[in-house]
Design an enzyme around this catalytic site. Structure first.
Site, PDB file in Angstrom:
ATOM      1  N   GLY A 196       0.453  -1.564  -0.177  1.00 23.28           N
ATOM      2  CA  GLY A 196       0.345  -0.212  -0.122  1.00 23.28           C
ATOM      3  C   GLY A 196       0.529   0.923  -0.556  1.00 23.28           C
ATOM      4  N   SER A 197       0.224   2.232   0.640  1.00 19.54           N
ATOM      5  CA  SER A 197       0.862   3.056   0.591  1.00 19.54           C
ATOM      6  C   SER A 197       2.502   3.416   1.071  1.00 19.54           C
ATOM      7  CB  SER A 197       0.152   4.990   0.752  1.00 19.54           C
ATOM      8  OG  SER A 197      -1.173   4.914   0.825  1.00 19.54           O
ATOM      9  N   VAL A 198       2.520   3.235   2.097  1.00 19.57           N
ATOM     10  CA  VAL A 198       4.119   2.532   2.942  1.00 19.57           C
ATOM     11  C   VAL A 198       5.421   2.621   1.160  1.00 19.57           C
ATOM     12  CG1 VAL A 198       4.186   2.450   5.234  1.00 19.57           C
ATOM     13  CG2 VAL A 198       4.253   0.305   3.250  1.00 19.57           C
TER      14      VAL A 198
END
Length: 598
Positions: A319-321
């Site tokens: 995801g956004s990490v």
């Protein structure tokens, strides 16, 4: 005058000769028997007598102790009792095996199976272990009846005990009885030995094992020991201190109680792991005591998969990490500058397809820092189109993804960084432009482990070094490579992570702490493609298996102390609310603890 005249009284000559003949015959029989036993069979019976009188057997060496970084004991040894059979002393094998089955509660067929399997590997005058673990009650019954069952022997040996049980099972692993393959592969092992099967117990087996001793015993005709003499004492295995902080480990385990996920606390400057939590877990003491087939199947088939080490064996879409990695690729290849902006209306189009941002109204004008602070998807959609799969893959691998970290634990997975070649081989299809967009926000085919994320965050603040994660205290830092960013480029991403915590619209603002510099990045990773029905549901109404995974990747600095904390909660819905509280509680513990000590 007497009735019998002495001159006429003669002894019976035939009787005297008979008596003399009997004495001579008896003497010959004794002489012949003596010759047979002493001369003809003398060597054989002499050897038998020596074997019956003096026997040698092994003395088990205790495994090395395991402690945490502060000296707290994690794994010790305790006396355990096994039941063995010395075939040479056993008068009625079938009846004895039947009695062993009755005492132990183990099926007779299973007892016979163990006996048949191991009899060729154990000498007749050595105990063949039939029951590896006896209770005190069973020992008492066997000892009370030992006179009636010659050949049975209670064997005392050290048994591993894990003081924290499930809390550290994915780190320590467990020991269990050696199998045939292990016996054939290691000449130092014998039937009945216990060896490491998982975790550090497996990896450091030779260091933990120690060296067996040797004992000589004098026994009687029934096999009872009369005298003993230690020929060589056993040498205990090496004691090992881990980098793990037991207090942090216990906190992480408590915070993930009832959840499925992972927590990693790492020192970014030397790679040492302070906490390594995988939930749910299992009790490794159960393996040491011996699992029944029913117990093993229940554990193996548990839908929550407690045997799975989620820190290094479970792979997830990041995801956004992953956006920090994509931002690094953009800076490295010169595709973006920190000042470049894009306009985010809440979506972007690629042909007939619409790719939406998590924020419906959009983020408006967005530069690099804002893209990380507010986690703007549209910024990374556009950056992904500029970079393309080749550059994205090349940089992600250079940043430590797509390959194992090299931690000293077995069965670590490397995750997946997709390439054109991989997709063609896997699916027989070409790479489509739209897949660059999913790649850029940590979705699509991309898969990582929580430990890979922790190492990646560490490299951003330790000078760009990709360090091998260490579980042993005192191990020197081992550099495996460097991420391809300059100091200035790394500082851009580092400051953006700090702003993600400090700024009002930062997605990791719940991590704020007075007097501590904290940087963070949230991630919400889709598990399945969202249908219109799922999009309309409230979070609490979405079925558990369809909920998004929650990530929080972070670092904290105070003085010379630096920490990286990564948390991933399966189906935790949102990074900020699902994983954020876990990370915040860990920092509260770390820095309040430091303050109290001062």
């Amino acid at each position: 005058m007497s009735l019998f005249e002495s001159k006429t009284q003669q002894p019976p000559k035939n009787g005297l000769l008979l008596l003399q003949g009997l004495i001579l015959l008896l003497f010959c029989i004794f002489a012949l028997r003596f010759w047979y036993l002493q001369i003809h069979k003398g060597e054989y019976f002499s050897e038998q007598a020596r074997n019956n009188q003096l026997r040698q057997d092994n003395l088990y060496a205790p495994r090395g102790l395991i402690r945490d970084r502060n000296g707290n004991l994690l794994a010790v040894n305790e006396p355990a009792y096994a039941l063995g059979i010395v075939r040479e002393d056993c008068k009625n094998l079938d009846a004895t095996l039947e009695m062993v089955s009755k005492w132990s509660g183990i099926e007779l067929a299973e007892i016979k199976k163990v006996f048949a399997k191991m009899r060729r590997r154990v000498k007749p005058f050595e105990p063949l272990i039939l029951v590896p673990n006896l209770t005190f009650e069973q020992v008492a019954v066997i000892e009370a009846n030992s006179m009636h069952w010659p050949g049975l022997e209670v064997v005392v040996r050290p048994r591993r005990k894990y003081l924290q049980g499930p809390l550290l099972s994915h780190v320590l692993g467990y020991v269990a009885e050696v199998d045939v393959a292990e016996l054939e592969g290691d000449s130092d092992l014998a039937v009945g030995d216990y060896v490491g099967k998982q975790g550090l117990e497996y990896v450091l087996e030779k260091r933990f094992r120690g060296i067996k001793g040797r004992r000589q015993s004098e026994v009687d005709a029934t096999g009872r020991r009369l005298k003993e003499r230690i020929l060589t004492p056993p040498v205990a295995g090496e004691d090992i201190d881990l980098s793990i902080d037991l207090d942090l480990q216990e906190l992480g385990g408590k915070l993930l109680e009832g959840k499925a996920g992972a927590v990693v606390v790492m020192n970014p400057d030397n790679g040492q792991i302070l906490a390594f939590v995988s939930a749910p877990s299992y009790d490794n003491n159960a393996f040491t005591a011996g699992l029944s087939q029913k117990q093993w199947l229940a554990l193996r088939d548990d839908p929550r998969t407690p045997l799975q080490n989620r820190v290094i064996q479970s792979v997830y879409p990041p995801g956004s990490v992953f956006k920090m990695t994509v931002a690094g690729a953009g800076l490295h290849y010169g595709v973006i500058t920190p000042e470049d902006t894009i306009y985010c209306p809440g979506f972007t189009k690629l042909g007939k397809y619409v790719f939406r941002c998590w924020k419906r109204g959009g983020h408006g004008e967005t530069d690099l820092e804002k893209s990380l602070v507010e986690s703007c998807d549209v910024y990374y959609y556009k950056l992904g189109m500029k970079l393309g799969v080749d550059k994205l893959s090349e940089y992600a691998v250079a940043a430590g993804f797509g390959k194992p970290t090299g931690i000293s634990l077995p069965h670590e997975k490397g995750g997946l960084i997709p390439t054109r070649k991989w997709k063609r081989k896997r699916f027989g299809e070409i790479w489509h432009p739209g897949e660059n967009l999913n790649f850029a926000i940590g979705q699509g085919y991309t898969l990582v482990t929580p430990l890979q994320v922790a190492r990646s965050i560490s490299s951003l603040i330790n000078g760009g070094r990709l360090l091998r994660p260490q579980l042993l205290a005192g191990e020197p830092a081992e550099e495996q490579g460097r991420i391809p960013l300059t100091d200035a480029q790394r500082e851009i991403i580092r400051k953006a992570m700090i702003s993600t915590v400090d700024k009002p619209h930062g997605t990791a603002r719940r991590l704020r702490m007075k007097g501590v510099v904290i940087g963070g990045k949230t991630g919400t990773a889709q598990v399945v493609k969202l249908t219109e029905e799922l999009k309309k549901m409230k979070d609490k109404d979405i079925p558990y298996k369809y909920r998004d995974h929650a990530w929080m990747a972070s670092f904290a600095e105070k003085g010379t102390k630096r920490y990286v904390v990564v948390c991933m909660v399966e189906h935790g819905l949102h990074g900020a609310s699902g994983a954020g509280p876990v990370v915040k509680a860990i920092y509260d513990h770390i820095f309040k603890e430091k303050k109290e000590k001062k």
